[in-house]
Scaffold this active site. Structure first.
Site, short mmCIF file in Angstrom:
data_model
loop_
_atom_site.label_atom_id
_atom_site.label_comp_id
_atom_site.label_asym_id
_atom_site.label_seq_id
_atom_site.Cartn_x
_atom_site.Cartn_y
_atom_site.Cartn_z
N ASP A 56 -75.94 -110.57 25.51
CA ASP A 56 -77.14 -109.80 25.91
C ASP A 56 -76.83 -108.81 27.04
OD1 ASP A 56 -79.75 -109.06 26.62
OD2 ASP A 56 -80.33 -111.05 27.35
N HIS A 67 -83.80 -111.83 31.29
CA HIS A 67 -82.45 -111.40 30.88
C HIS A 67 -81.48 -111.46 32.07
CE1 HIS A 67 -83.81 -109.90 26.96
NE2 HIS A 67 -84.91 -109.55 27.60
ZN LIG Z 1 -84.77 -109.78 22.77
ZN LIG Z 2 -86.35 -112.41 24.11
#
Ligand SMILES: [Zn+2]
Ligand SMILES: [Zn+2]
Length: 467
Positions: free
Chosen positions: A189, A363
């Site tokens: 990510d 995130h």
């Molecule tokens: Zn996502």
């Molecule tokens: Zn997500």
């Protein structure tokens, strides 16, 4: 083994990755993305699965990392095209998927299996295992895939939170154990990879929100994401502690919390939380919290309607405090400013994440990214999820600290192919089709750029009807 991100590379959203070995294909996630303001009349965008459609008899399953729409939102469009392969998801994600499938009358024809962090799936030549991560929705998992040609770790959306809201902390021991097996490819990510430091913990956010609750005498209206179930649960717990009742406003907020309550993802006392209705007015303001959708300034959302005086049950008045427990998704800033202006106009005071920390991202920031890198230590590192600039920044950062033997490979476009085999790991010269499929009402892929072009012309120049 061929790893093919069909979506999620050229945008934030529409995440879907296919993995092929021999005659077997597995798919990780099946998300949608929202249309930009220049795509007139388009509701959302789903991935182009024409390549997979031709090989649908080889598809052994679709694995979902978590329940956000950019990971599950295209399922109802894609799955029938692929001959209804089996779906695999954790409990909460499966609950969200079930609701979607039911809405599109697919719940009878599609098999949906639940997995957890101890599950081992055998899907054709693939063996698939999971590890717990933290994110802004409970039950997020990373995926470990083994095929005769090599190994892959796909983080999904992740962060490390040692005091999360309702989940357990990300399982670092397990991630390290998986790393020890020797990982060929890590797909990771990139959304916040270049933001410094660590994400703030959900616990810190809850402490700040509690501070506001104790200092506020009037009514509190808190806008957040309806999928932030852990945070919403924390707010409901705090409300009960400080003798306030919670009213939920906005369809997705009400639906998601009903599902979370049914599946055991809430810990607040029964009766502390209810759907908004006329009784919200009968309680004194000091005993009321309204939890609402609309933190992104969405046109038809509950908060926007409150801000312009058009909400059926909530009239903003002097003494109200509005908390926006979210940060703007790029592109939504103007809409949010409008809503805030309107809230002030009606007499409310507004507190945003810019004023104090009342939101944290789901995130990983740079230090968490580095931690994941050092736990997995792959041979080949592939930044995924996000715009190219985010992934390029991510690649530069990791190159500066990594073992020079590790390669960092940029898959620039959706449809690019990474090959893993005896000859090593390399980006293929080939590419599969990966166009944007536009969804307009219930129509799926029947409008193209020409239609959008014509709509643009009509919106500025009008049209002439021939009788
Ligand atoms: Zn996502
Ligand atoms: Zn997500």
């Amino acid at each position: 083994m061929r790893i093919i991100p069909i979506g999620g590379l050229e945008e934030v959203g529409k995440n879907i990755t296919a993995i092929e070995y021999g005659n077997d294909i597995i798919i990780i996630d099946c998300g949608m993305s929202f249309a930009g303001p220049d795509m007139l009349g388009v509701d959302y965008i789903v991935p182009d699965v024409s390549y997979l459609q031709k090989r649908k008899h080889q598809i052994r399953g679709i694995i979902f990392t978590h329940g956000h729409l950019d990971h599950i939102g295209a399922t109802q469009y894609v799955v029938p095209k692929l001959g209804n392969p089996p779906l695999y998801a954790t409990k909460l994600t499966a609950g969200l998927l079930k609701n979607r499938l039911r809405e599109f009358a697919l719940d009878k024809s599609v098999k949906l299996h639940e997995y957890n962090e101890t599950t081992v799936l055998k899907l054709g030549a693939f063996e698939v295992e999971f590890f717990r991560v933290n994110h802004s929705i409970p039950d997020g998992m990373g995926v470990f895939v083994k095929s005769p040609a090599g190994t892959l770790v796909h983080t999904g959306d992740f962060k490390f939170d040692h005091s999360p809201a309702i989940d357990k902390p990300a399982d670092m021991q397990r991630i390290a154990q998986i790393g020890k097996k020797g990982i060929d490819v890590l797909m990771i990510d990139s959304t916040n990879a270049v933001k410094p430091g660590f994400c703030k913990s959900e616990k810190d956010i809850a402490n700040n929100i509690e501070d506001i609750i104790t200092k506020t005498k009037g009514r509190l209206i808190i806008a957040s994401f309806s999928s932030l179930i852990g945070r919403i649960n924390q707010i409901c717990l705090l409300a009960a502690k400080h003798n306030r009742k919670v009213f939920l406003s906005g369809r997705s907020m009400i639906d998601n919390m009903a599902l979370a309550e049914n599946l055991g993802y809430t810990t607040y006392p029964k009766g502390a939380v209810r759907k908004i209705g006329p009784q919200a007015k009968s309680l004194p303001p000091s005993q009321t919290i309204i939890l609402t959708t609309g933190a992104q300034g969405e046109t038809l959302s509950a908060l926007t309607r409150m801000a312009i005086g058009e909400h059926a049950h909530v009239k903003i008045r002097e003494g109200d405090t509005v908390l926006i427990s979210a940060s703007p998704i790029p592109g939504n800033e103007l809409a949010i400013v409008n809503v805030i202006n309107n809230l002030y106009r009606q007499g409310a005071k507004v507190i945003t994440n810019g004023d104090m920390d009342i939101h944290t991202s789901g995130h990983a920031h740079a230090e968490e990214i580095k931690l994941m890198h050092s736990l997995i230590k792959p041979r080949c590192y592939v930044p995924i999820h996000g715009e190219l600039y985010m992934r390029m920044g991510h690649a530069e950062m990791i190159k500066s600290i990594a073992d020079p033997k590790m390669t960092v490979t940029m898959l620039e476009n959706n449809g690019d192919i990474l090959e893993v085999g005896r000859q090593g790991i390399r980006k293929s010269k080939q590419k599969i089709p990966a166009n944007d499929i536009l969804v307009d009402g219930l129509g799926f892929g029947d409008i193209g750029s020409k239609v959008i072009q014509e709509r643009k012309i009509m919106s500025t120049d009008g049209f002439l009807k021939m009788l």
